[in-house]
Write a protein that holds these residues in place. Structure first.
Motif, PDB file in Angstrom:
ATOM      1  N   ASN A 121       2.001   5.084   1.032  1.00  0.00           N
ATOM      2  CA  ASN A 121       1.847   6.230   1.861  1.00  0.00           C
ATOM      3  C   ASN A 121       2.425   7.636   1.278  1.00  0.00           C
ATOM      4  N   ALA A 181      -4.022   0.516  -2.829  1.00  0.00           N
ATOM      5  CA  ALA A 181      -2.917  -0.769  -2.784  1.00  0.00           C
ATOM      6  C   ALA A 181      -2.759  -0.899  -3.925  1.00  0.00           C
ATOM      7  N   ALA A 188       0.836   3.313   7.902  1.00  0.00           N
ATOM      8  CA  ALA A 188       0.037   4.119   8.242  1.00  0.00           C
ATOM      9  C   ALA A 188      -0.749   3.858   9.563  1.00  0.00           C
ATOM     10  N   THR A 201       0.920  -1.066   0.136  1.00  0.00           N
ATOM     11  CA  THR A 201      -0.164  -0.128  -0.022  1.00  0.00           C
ATOM     12  C   THR A 201       0.975   1.254  -0.119  1.00  0.00           C
ATOM     13  N   ASP A 256       5.546  -0.514   2.838  1.00  0.00           N
ATOM     14  CA  ASP A 256       4.388  -1.332   3.428  1.00  0.00           C
ATOM     15  C   ASP A 256       4.013  -2.395   2.555  1.00  0.00           C
ATOM     16  N   ALA A 296      -1.705  -2.546   4.653  1.00  0.00           N
ATOM     17  CA  ALA A 296      -1.968  -1.025   5.150  1.00  0.00           C
ATOM     18  C   ALA A 296      -1.337  -0.951   6.541  1.00  0.00           C
ATOM     19  N   VAL A 305      -9.515   0.159   2.617  1.00  0.00           N
ATOM     20  CA  VAL A 305      -8.709   0.165   1.299  1.00  0.00           C
ATOM     21  C   VAL A 305      -9.694   0.632   0.110  1.00  0.00           C
ATOM     22  N   GLY A 362      -4.875   7.814   4.771  1.00  0.00           N
ATOM     23  CA  GLY A 362      -4.727   6.580   5.335  1.00  0.00           C
ATOM     24  C   GLY A 362      -4.466   6.585   6.814  1.00  0.00           C
ATOM     25  N   HIS A 419      -8.581   9.661  -2.932  1.00  0.00           N
ATOM     26  CA  HIS A 419      -8.828   8.433  -2.346  1.00  0.00           C
ATOM     27  C   HIS A 419      -9.262   8.849  -0.751  1.00  0.00           C
ATOM     28  N   GLU A 454      -5.193  -5.385   2.625  1.00  0.00           N
ATOM     29  CA  GLU A 454      -5.690  -4.743   4.062  1.00  0.00           C
ATOM     30  C   GLU A 454      -4.460  -4.885   5.048  1.00  0.00           C
ATOM     31  N   GLY A 472      -8.884   6.622   2.606  1.00  0.00           N
ATOM     32  CA  GLY A 472      -8.037   5.568   3.017  1.00  0.00           C
ATOM     33  C   GLY A 472      -6.823   5.295   2.208  1.00  0.00           C
ATOM     34  N   LYS A 473      -6.617   3.780   2.151  1.00  0.00           N
ATOM     35  CA  LYS A 473      -5.529   3.441   1.432  1.00  0.00           C
ATOM     36  C   LYS A 473      -5.464   3.073  -0.114  1.00  0.00           C
TER      37      LYS A 473
END
Ligand SMILES: NC(=O)c1ccc[n+]([C@@H]2O[C@H](COP(=O)([O-])OP(=O)(O)OC[C@H]3O[C@@H](n4cnc5c(N)ncnc54)[C@H](OP(=O)(O)O)[C@@H]3O)[C@@H](O)[C@H]2O)c1
Length: 337
Positions: A40, A333, A144, A38, A64, A140, A307, A171, A328, A137, A330-331
């Motif tokens: 950052n 990926a 973060a 993922t 990550d 992540a 995600v 994130g 976005h 998931e 959240g994350k």
């Protein structure tokens, strides 16, 4: 194996897919077949040259990742082929207080990261993946997730009934919202987008605010919370610090994490911070021991990281561009396997 390399701070277009030999694990090391990574904000900064001349190149970017143990080196008993694992952001910060030596090897920065099909990790820098999480998931969690955990739980010490302010829907901030709710706190969450604010409510945000429409959001947060919040998860940095000082209660804490909001205003409200006996707590991710503590809490609470989108390995540049757009929630990926 295939991996992405950066030859210099050449921007997203400088990400190049190359072939490298699959590394061989030495004593105490584990070869991991990476399935997901993922992104950052830091990964974007590194790609764009935000870390200046200190940055090593060529570099396999991104800190990550999560995957499967492919092979173990001599002396490794904690893991076996087929185990699902995630790697720690700092390979050398196993436990205890941070130090320069422990923080030297940050993945995707000082040492190669995870945008690769395989990577060798020291066995002690790996943590088992919670069973209820997919690899995207789980990927992540190292930066973060752990940064938010350190800000809210370990260093922030948030208690049930307290109030936490989160900024935006990136994130770190969504993890902070989730950990604050897990800790029994009330959350005031901000975003620049009314559509994202609706999604914040469904994640459990108690009160919400559009920081673009309310320029003096710190004052508003102070009113909404009664006496000011107990903890601000400051991802904006010096550019948002003045409003965060306003939002924080006397004796409260600002967990200082990010740089999203750009340069400081002409005058920082430091005297107000002093008069209100507030604490400014720097946060830098955390140790492997902290990562394990967070993973245990996530497992017990069956918490799911948010995600937003998963891109294929071939679409890594698109994934970076999507993150740079700020669209976005959240994350973001990248599926590697
Ligand atoms: N110290 C550490 O150990 C550490 C670890 C991880 C991250 N960080 C830092 O923490 C920050 C967040 O990282 P991330 O990966 O979570 O970023 P991210 O996912 O890219 O977050 C982007 C989101 O932040 C929000 N945002 C942008 N500017 C803002 C502003 N002026 N005020 C409030 N919110 C704003 C926006 O949300 P909306 O679209 O909802 O407005 C944006 O979509 C970065 O500066 C990163 O470098 C530090």
């Amino acid at each position: 194996m295939k991996c992405y390399e950066l030859q210099g701070p050449s921007g997203i277009d400088g990400l190049t897919l190359v072939e490298r030999p699959v590394p061989v694990p030495g004593a105490g090391e584990v070869l991991v077949r990476l399935n997901a990574a993922t992104l950052n904000y830091r990964d974007l900064l590194i790609v764009k040259g935000g870390y200046g001349s200190r940055q090593k190149f060529p570099l396999v970017p991104v800190s990550d990742g999560a995957g499967l143990v492919e092979a173990v080196g001599p002396g490794v008993r904690a893991f076996a082929p087929g185990d699902r694992v995630i790697g720690s952001f700092f390979e050398g910060w196993l436990s205890g207080e941070p130090s320069e030596a422990k923080m030297r090897a940050a993945l995707g920065g000082a040492v190669d990261g995870v945008l690769a099909e395989y990577r060798v990790f020291p066995a002690e820098a790996l943590v088992r993946t919670p069973e209820h999480l997919s690899d995207s998931e789980a990927a992540a969690l190292p930066c973060a997730g752990l940064t938010a955990w350190s800000a809210v739980v370990k260093l922030g010490g948030v208690k049930p009934g307290q109030t936490v302010l989160t900024q935006g829907t990136g994130g770190v901030s969504l993890f902070a919202l989730q950990f604050a709710k897990m800790s029994g706190a009330r959350v005031i969450a901000t975003s620049s987008s009314d559509a994202k604010i609706e999604r914040l409510k469904s994640l459990g945000a108690d009160l919400t605010l559009n920081y673009k429409l309310t320029a003096d959001w710190g004052k508003k947060v102070r009113e909404l919370s009664g006496r000011g919040v107990d903890l601000v998860v400051e991802v904006g940095g010096v550019g948002t610090l003045n409003e965060s000082i306003r939002a924080t209660r006397i004796g409260g804490t600002i967990a200082f994490i990010g740089v999203l909001a750009g340069p400081p205003p002409a005058e920082l409200r430091i005297p107000l911070m002093v008069m209100q006996q507030q604490r400014l707590q720097g946060v830098t991710v955390g140790s492997v021991e902290d990562l394990q503590a967070m993973v245990d809490a996530i497992t017990v609470n069956r918490m799911k990281p948010v995600v937003d989108r998963t891109f294929s390995f071939d679409q890594a540049k698109e994934a970076f561009s999507y993150m740079a757009s700020g669209a976005h929630f959240g994350k973001v990926a990248i599926a590697i396997g």
